[in-house]
Design an enzyme around this catalytic site. Structure first.
Site, mmCIF file in Angstrom:
data_model
loop_
_atom_site.group_PDB
_atom_site.id
_atom_site.type_symbol
_atom_site.label_atom_id
_atom_site.label_comp_id
_atom_site.label_asym_id
_atom_site.label_seq_id
_atom_site.Cartn_x
_atom_site.Cartn_y
_atom_site.Cartn_z
ATOM 1 N N GLU A 232 66.142 71.276 86.956
ATOM 2 C CA GLU A 232 65.537 70.006 86.522
ATOM 3 C C GLU A 232 66.591 69.312 85.676
ATOM 4 O O GLU A 232 66.833 69.710 84.538
ATOM 5 C CB GLU A 232 64.283 70.282 85.690
ATOM 6 C CG GLU A 232 63.181 71.034 86.428
ATOM 7 C CD GLU A 232 62.537 70.194 87.507
ATOM 8 O OE1 GLU A 232 62.650 68.957 87.451
ATOM 9 O OE2 GLU A 232 61.941 70.770 88.421
ATOM 10 N N CYS A 266 64.069 62.624 79.896
ATOM 11 C CA CYS A 266 64.715 62.679 81.216
ATOM 12 C C CYS A 266 64.089 61.657 82.158
ATOM 13 O O CYS A 266 64.786 61.070 82.976
ATOM 14 C CB CYS A 266 64.618 64.084 81.793
ATOM 15 S SG CYS A 266 62.954 64.714 81.875
HETATM 16 P P1 NAD Z 1 72.473 70.788 78.430
HETATM 17 O O1 NAD Z 1 72.788 70.856 79.876
HETATM 18 O O2 NAD Z 1 73.575 70.506 77.483
HETATM 19 O O3 NAD Z 1 71.845 72.177 77.938
HETATM 20 C C1 NAD Z 1 70.659 72.697 78.492
HETATM 21 C C2 NAD Z 1 70.624 74.192 78.270
HETATM 22 O O4 NAD Z 1 71.649 74.811 79.044
HETATM 23 C C3 NAD Z 1 70.863 74.609 76.830
HETATM 24 O O5 NAD Z 1 69.984 75.654 76.517
HETATM 25 C C4 NAD Z 1 72.304 75.089 76.851
HETATM 26 O O6 NAD Z 1 72.609 76.033 75.856
HETATM 27 C C5 NAD Z 1 72.365 75.717 78.233
HETATM 28 N N1 NAD Z 1 73.714 75.853 78.802
HETATM 29 C C6 NAD Z 1 74.818 75.093 78.553
HETATM 30 N N2 NAD Z 1 75.853 75.532 79.317
HETATM 31 C C7 NAD Z 1 75.391 76.564 80.061
HETATM 32 C C8 NAD Z 1 75.977 77.408 81.054
HETATM 33 N N3 NAD Z 1 77.239 77.273 81.443
HETATM 34 N N4 NAD Z 1 75.208 78.347 81.629
HETATM 35 C C9 NAD Z 1 73.907 78.485 81.276
HETATM 36 N N5 NAD Z 1 73.302 77.730 80.345
HETATM 37 C C10 NAD Z 1 74.030 76.771 79.736
HETATM 38 O O7 NAD Z 1 71.286 69.753 78.287
HETATM 39 P P2 NAD Z 1 70.594 69.229 76.953
HETATM 40 O O8 NAD Z 1 71.576 68.326 76.259
HETATM 41 O O9 NAD Z 1 70.017 70.372 76.206
HETATM 42 O O10 NAD Z 1 69.374 68.376 77.519
HETATM 43 C C11 NAD Z 1 69.474 67.037 77.870
HETATM 44 C C12 NAD Z 1 69.551 66.900 79.365
HETATM 45 O O11 NAD Z 1 68.448 67.523 79.956
HETATM 46 C C13 NAD Z 1 69.503 65.462 79.843
HETATM 47 O O12 NAD Z 1 70.441 65.277 80.871
HETATM 48 C C14 NAD Z 1 68.095 65.325 80.395
HETATM 49 O O13 NAD Z 1 67.937 64.331 81.361
HETATM 50 C C15 NAD Z 1 67.870 66.683 80.938
HETATM 51 N N6 NAD Z 1 66.438 66.962 81.078
HETATM 52 C C16 NAD Z 1 65.903 67.029 82.316
HETATM 53 C C17 NAD Z 1 64.545 67.256 82.459
HETATM 54 C C18 NAD Z 1 63.906 67.349 83.822
HETATM 55 O O14 NAD Z 1 62.794 67.824 83.891
HETATM 56 N N7 NAD Z 1 64.551 66.941 84.896
HETATM 57 C C19 NAD Z 1 63.745 67.424 81.329
HETATM 58 C C20 NAD Z 1 64.321 67.357 80.089
HETATM 59 C C21 NAD Z 1 65.689 67.132 79.965
#
Ligand code: NAD
Length: 489
Positions: A232, A266
């Site tokens: 997502e 998002c």
């Molecule tokens: P992010 O991608 O920076 O981090 C998300 C999670 O992934 C965190 O827990 C982080 O520690 C982890 N992570 C980072 N690198 C990783 C790796 N290499 N392997 C595994 N895990 C890793 O995102 P964010 O800044 O926390 O959230 C914001 C983003 O999330 C925005 O782009 C938003 O649109 C998206 N979002 C999408 C939805 C949806 O349902 N489509 C919902 C909420 C947020």
């Protein structure tokens, strides 16, 4: 240690040891050990456990909301609405898992008529859930609730910005179900490296919510073991305002969608296409509402601070770039950005190829462009690498416009209703993600079908899957096949 801070003040909220690959492996092992007892509870036992957890989340919501207000920064009422929506999903998953996932008998076909054919949905096993910080309860819950209801155990890695919320939520499950063994739902803490360790730990599925860039990294890492993923990811959602829209209602919904949670949603509206004949009236309604908004962390604030400090720079870059390339500021501008708070910014006519229109801004900003007609609005809305959700404002043509949009979800005459309706699947197309959470599709996604064909009786001389097959059997099969399928004109 990983430490979280109050998004408004920067004061520390809590600290947790960082889990490396060894600690993650131990937690995954405990989750694997718990799968047997969780499955043996059956649909009814699991439903009761999940509903006891939901009750605890509701009864102690004030505690949880205070933590959400601190780590994420959103107002307390918004935090409460997030918890309520998560609980709606939790309850729906618990109530519907049996109906959606119970074994189904299917017709075996004429050739195999002596067989009973059954599809049984099996849980994957241990599901690793990796979450973001913007809706730190609602978004991971959309995976966790459905994965648990389907009979999986779960290891959750919350965002390093909202670790305290993640732990509180996980501990509430155990506290509500003291008789259950540990490991049905657990948390691991740390930054992206901890998430990577979880992906590489041998879990049976990964459910990720976060940015598109991280989603791609996770999918590549999961490919090493062909671990199934649901991703997502980000979005650049568009709203379309048709000439027959209720403009006051449309402005109300779009302002909320774009600015609530400081625009860190998002499925928040980031682009708005308005049919030219109603542009002026729409902008009047929009400006009137935007003017009333104040970011802050006091009880009167409309929305909170930016949760991720570096996101403020992204917002500034998008706004500066748009203004330098011909956009005009209908409301706010570069001066609206005073970290950690960003006051509303509305940009008119930002070029369609500028970063403010193409890339996720994730701040309280909105681009607005007049279009000739709804057809042009649809074309521009669809011209994005993202395809998460969208919204349409029209009294008569909402459904018809919605059907033309390339997105996983669309709301007609409301901002994001689909997200709060548990029966509706949720997820994006293109770079917004792959797979679905929520609804029956969400439950099914956390299982794999196991097809079982049981021979009920043998038909002498009709064994097709055997070297003992006879020529007369084949001749009969040829005749029947020609009759059944060979007569189409
Ligand atoms: P992010 O991608 O920076 O981090 C998300 C999670 O992934 C965190 O827990 C982080 O520690 C982890 N992570 C980072 N690198 C990783 C790796 N290499 N392997 C595994 N895990 C890793 O995102 P964010 O800044 O926390 O959230 C914001 C983003 O999330 C925005 O782009 C938003 O649109 C998206 N979002 C999408 C939805 C949806 O349902 N489509 C919902 C909420 C947020």
């Amino acid at each position: 240690m990983t430490t979280t801070v109050d998004a408004a003040t920067g004061e520390p909220v809590g600290s947790w040891p960082v889990d490396g690959p060894e600690q993650v492996a131990a937690v995954v092992e405990q989750a694997r050990a718990a799968t047997q007892s969780w499955r043996e509870l059956g649909f009814t036992g699991r439903k009761r456990a999940l509903q006891r957890w939901a009750a605890r989340l509701v009864l102690r919501a004030d505690e949880l909301c205070a933590l959400i207000h601190a780590e994420n920064g959103k107002p307390l009422d918004d935090a409460y609405l997030e918890v309520v929506t998560a609980v709606e999903h939790l309850n729906w998953a618990a109530e519907h898992a049996h109906k959606v996932l119970k074994p189904k008998r299917v017709w075996p076909g004429l050739m195999m008529a002596n067989h009973e054919a059954v599809i049984e949905q099996r849980p994957h096993g241990v599901v690793g859930v990796i979450g973001p910080w913007n809706y730190p309860v609602y978004t991971p819950n959309g995976s966790i609730a459905y994965a648990l209801a389907a009979g999986n155990t779960v290891v959750f890695k919350p965002s390093e910005l909202t670790t305290g919320i993640g732990h509180w939520y996980v501990e509430a499950f155990a506290a509500a179900n003291p008789a259950l063994p540990p490991g049905i739902l657990s948390a691991v803490s740390g930054p992206g490296d901890t998430g990577r360790a979880l992906v590489e730990s041998g879990v049976d599925m990964i459910a990720f919510t976060g940015s598109t860039a991280t989603g791609k990294r996770i999918m590549a890492a999961a490919a090493q073991r062909l671990t199934p993923v649901v991703l997502e990811c980000g979005g650049k959602d568009a709203a379309i305002v048709a000439d027959d829209a209720d403009l006051a209602a449309a402005a109300d919904a779009i302002v909320w969608s774009a600015m609530a949670n400081s625009g860190q949603t998002c499925v928040g509206t980031e682009r708005c296409y308005v049919v030219a004949s109603v542009l002026d009236d729409f902008l009047t309604e929009l400006t009137r509402r935007v003017r009333e908004l104040t970011p802050g962390s006091d009880p009167a604030a409309s929305y909170g601070p930016m949760t991720l400090p570096t996101q403020v720079d992204v917002v500034a870059e998008h706004v500066d770039d748009a203004l330098a390339n011909g956009a005009t500021a209908l409301f706010g501008g570069a001066d609206s950005i005073r970290a950690p708070f960003v006051a509303p910014i509305v940009l008119l006519d930002a070029p369609e190829d500028s970063v403010a229109v193409r890339e996720e801004t994730f701040g309280p900003t909105l681009t607005v462009r007049a279009v000739r007609d709804v057809g042009e609005a649809i074309r521009l809305a669809n011209a994005s690498q993202y395809g998460l959700a969208s919204s349409v404002y029209s009294r008569k043509h909402g459904m018809a416009i919605a059907r033309e949009l390339r997105a996983g979800a669309t709301s007609v005459n409301s901002p994001a209703a689909y997200a709060a309706i548990p029966a509706l699947p949720f997820g994006g197309v293109g770079e917004s993600g792959i797979g679905r959470i929520h609804g029956a599709a969400g439950l099914l996604g956390f299982t794999r079908p196991h097809s079982i064909a049981r021979q009920r009786f043998a038909i002498p001389g009709m064994a097709l899957q055997s070297f003992a097959r006879t020529e007369s059997t084949m001749s009969l099969v040829r005749k029947i096949t020609a009759r059944r399928f060979g007569r189409a004109k």
